[in-house]
Design a protein around this motif. Structure first.
Motif, PDB file in Angstrom:
ATOM      1  N   LYS A  87       0.836  -1.201   0.000  1.00 33.18           N
ATOM      2  CA  LYS A  87       0.000   0.000   0.000  1.00 33.18           C
ATOM      3  C   LYS A  87       0.879   1.262   0.000  1.00 33.18           C
ATOM      4  O   LYS A  87       0.601   2.229  -0.718  1.00 33.18           O
ATOM      5  CB  LYS A  87      -0.919  -0.025   1.234  1.00 33.18           C
ATOM      6  CG  LYS A  87      -2.211   0.668   0.931  1.00 33.18           C
ATOM      7  CD  LYS A  87      -3.312   0.477   1.915  1.00 33.18           C
ATOM      8  CE  LYS A  87      -4.445   1.375   1.433  1.00 33.18           C
ATOM      9  NZ  LYS A  87      -5.512   1.601   2.302  1.00 33.18           N
ATOM     10  N   THR A  90       2.630   1.679  -3.433  1.00 31.92           N
ATOM     11  CA  THR A  90       1.701   2.297  -4.405  1.00 31.92           C
ATOM     12  C   THR A  90       1.559   3.788  -4.114  1.00 31.92           C
ATOM     13  O   THR A  90       1.554   4.620  -5.033  1.00 31.92           O
ATOM     14  CB  THR A  90       0.299   1.638  -4.300  1.00 31.92           C
ATOM     15  OG1 THR A  90       0.469   0.244  -4.416  1.00 31.92           O
ATOM     16  CG2 THR A  90      -0.650   2.142  -5.353  1.00 31.92           C
ATOM     17  N   GLU A  93       4.590   5.625  -5.300  1.00 33.08           N
ATOM     18  CA  GLU A  93       4.585   5.724  -6.776  1.00 33.08           C
ATOM     19  C   GLU A  93       3.652   6.846  -7.236  1.00 33.08           C
ATOM     20  O   GLU A  93       3.963   7.587  -8.165  1.00 33.08           O
ATOM     21  CB  GLU A  93       4.145   4.383  -7.393  1.00 33.08           C
ATOM     22  CG  GLU A  93       5.253   3.345  -7.343  1.00 33.08           C
ATOM     23  CD  GLU A  93       4.748   1.918  -7.575  1.00 33.08           C
ATOM     24  OE1 GLU A  93       3.590   1.730  -7.982  1.00 33.08           O
ATOM     25  OE2 GLU A  93       5.551   0.978  -7.327  1.00 33.08           O
ATOM     26  N   ARG A  94       2.496   6.951  -6.570  1.00 28.59           N
ATOM     27  CA  ARG A  94       1.521   7.983  -6.970  1.00 28.59           C
ATOM     28  C   ARG A  94       1.998   9.392  -6.660  1.00 28.59           C
ATOM     29  O   ARG A  94       1.665  10.331  -7.374  1.00 28.59           O
ATOM     30  CB  ARG A  94       0.203   7.770  -6.218  1.00 28.59           C
ATOM     31  CG  ARG A  94      -0.648   6.671  -6.796  1.00 28.59           C
ATOM     32  CD  ARG A  94      -1.992   6.669  -6.092  1.00 28.59           C
ATOM     33  NE  ARG A  94      -2.727   5.462  -6.398  1.00 28.59           N
ATOM     34  CZ  ARG A  94      -3.657   4.940  -5.624  1.00 28.59           C
ATOM     35  NH1 ARG A  94      -3.971   5.525  -4.479  1.00 28.59           N
ATOM     36  NH2 ARG A  94      -4.291   3.849  -5.961  1.00 28.59           N
TER      37      ARG A  94
END
Ligand code: PMV
Length: 363
Positions: A87, A90, A93-94
């Motif tokens: 989580k 991710t 990365e965002r």
């Protein structure tokens, strides 16, 4: 503000290490967010009470590293935790385009909740907002262009909320208190899809220290995650009407918050909770997150309201637990009512007393 405005343009690369720590609360929506577009943009506006006692406390220690890629470790309540890593990966990365320093450092993330683990209380709002706030404090340390104090505080909160949204939508409403609006709408001029804004409208003293007692009906894992639930609003037969209704309810609630009309408050809040669950029950595939005891509690609250002139009401998030909302003036009576009539429906008799709060704070 546009998303591009949140990109850190220049930063120092000579800071070797440091550490920052934040406590960030959970929040409970009065008008619910359910359904999203790409990049965690909500399909409809929502408004929530920020909570006070249910918090995540997170410390991030950062140290300069060589090499490409993200590097981080997570410790949950003192123990190394691998389950949270995907989580956070991710999330990194965002948000990397807004925080270009993320690959320059190794991060040790130490986190804990004030509420019991596996209580069925979603910790994603408090957890993601706490990480976002820590990263913002690090950004501030590394930043070359320091802003004026006031300007920087507003930007800090806005960007923290913007980042938290990319971690978990409703987390963007956990930065400030006591009421936060997220999602563009006509009733709140400064509202945005990109971040939550403190509700600056008039709020009647009836809502001072509003109480939220969370009845823990089911502490297990949800059968359907919110991510899947949001997706099921695509092509949902009632989605369009629901999104319009959320705008209307927000406008009505704004008037109610100013007038202090608690009878009208109860109507909007309970209707929103049941509508959220009605959307789940009418999606394809359909699902039910309430449990028999959720309905028992709702019926008991309705009977109690008929019997007395109490303004107690309930709301639900995406699960079986019940948030019992009531004015501070009814605190003693309602706690008695909960102990006498509702506790038997809670798993192991567990409930958590909370109230409306002021938002996150740095430790
Ligand atoms: O923030 P998410 O993606 O976990 O969605 C949560 C949505 C609800 O809790 C059901 C409603 C809300 O507005 O908080």
């Amino acid at each position: 503000m546009t998303a591009q405005d949140f990109t850190l343009k220049s930063y120092h690369t000579n800071i070797e290490k440091g550490s920052v720590k934040w406590a960030s609360p959970s929040n409970i929506a009065l008008v619910k967010y359910w359904g999203k577009k790409k990049d965690q943009i909500p399909e409809n506006p929502s408004i929530s009470f920020t909570l006070s006692n249910c918090k995540t406390i997170t410390e991030i220690s950062y140290s300069k590293k060589e090499g490409k890629g993200f590097s981080f470790d997570i410790y949950f309540e003192g123990e190394k935790n691998e389950a949270f890593k995907p989580k956070v990966q991710t999330f990194f990365e965002r948000i990397e385009i807004y925080m270009p320093f993320l690959k320059d450092y190794h991060f040790k993330i130490e986190t804990s909740n004030t509420f019991p683990h596996s209580s069925g209380i979603a910790s994603s709002a408090s957890g993601m907002s706490a990480i976002a706030l820590c990263l913002m404090s690090i950004e501030q340390e590394l930043s070359i262009n320091k802003m004026e104090v006031e300007e920087s505080k507003a930007y800090f909160n806005q960007k923290a909320s913007f980042l938290a949204r990319l971690g978990s939508g409703s987390a963007c409403r956990s930065i400030e208190g006591e009421l936060v609006v997220w999602g563009e709408n006509k009733s709140v001029a400064e509202s945005s899809d990109l971040y939550g804004v403190k509700f600056e409208g008039e709020v009647h003293s009836n809502f001072n220290n509003y109480q939220d007692t969370i009845l823990l009906v089911d502490k297990g894992e949800k059968q359907v995650s919110s991510t899947v639930g949001h997706q099921l609003m695509f092509g949902h037969p009632f989605a369009k009407e629901r999104f319009v209704q959320a705008h209307d309810n927000l406008a009505k609630l704004k008037t109610i918050l100013a007038s202090g009309d608690l009878n009208e408050f109860v109507k909007i809040v309970e209707s929103e909770a049941l509508t959220l669950h009605a959307m789940m029950m009418t999606s394809m595939p359909y699902f039910i997150l309430m449990k028999p005891n959720t309905l028992e509690i709702i019926n008991k609250i309705w009977t109690f309201r008929e019997r007395t002139d109490s303004k107690v009401c309930f709301t639900l998030d995406a699960g079986a637990n019940v948030h019992v909302l009531y004015p501070e003036s009814e605190k003693e009576t309602i706690l008695e009512f909960i102990k006498n009539e509702l506790v038997s429906y809670c798993q192991n008799g567990h409930f958590i007393c909370d109230q409306i709060g002021l938002g996150a704070n740095q430790i």
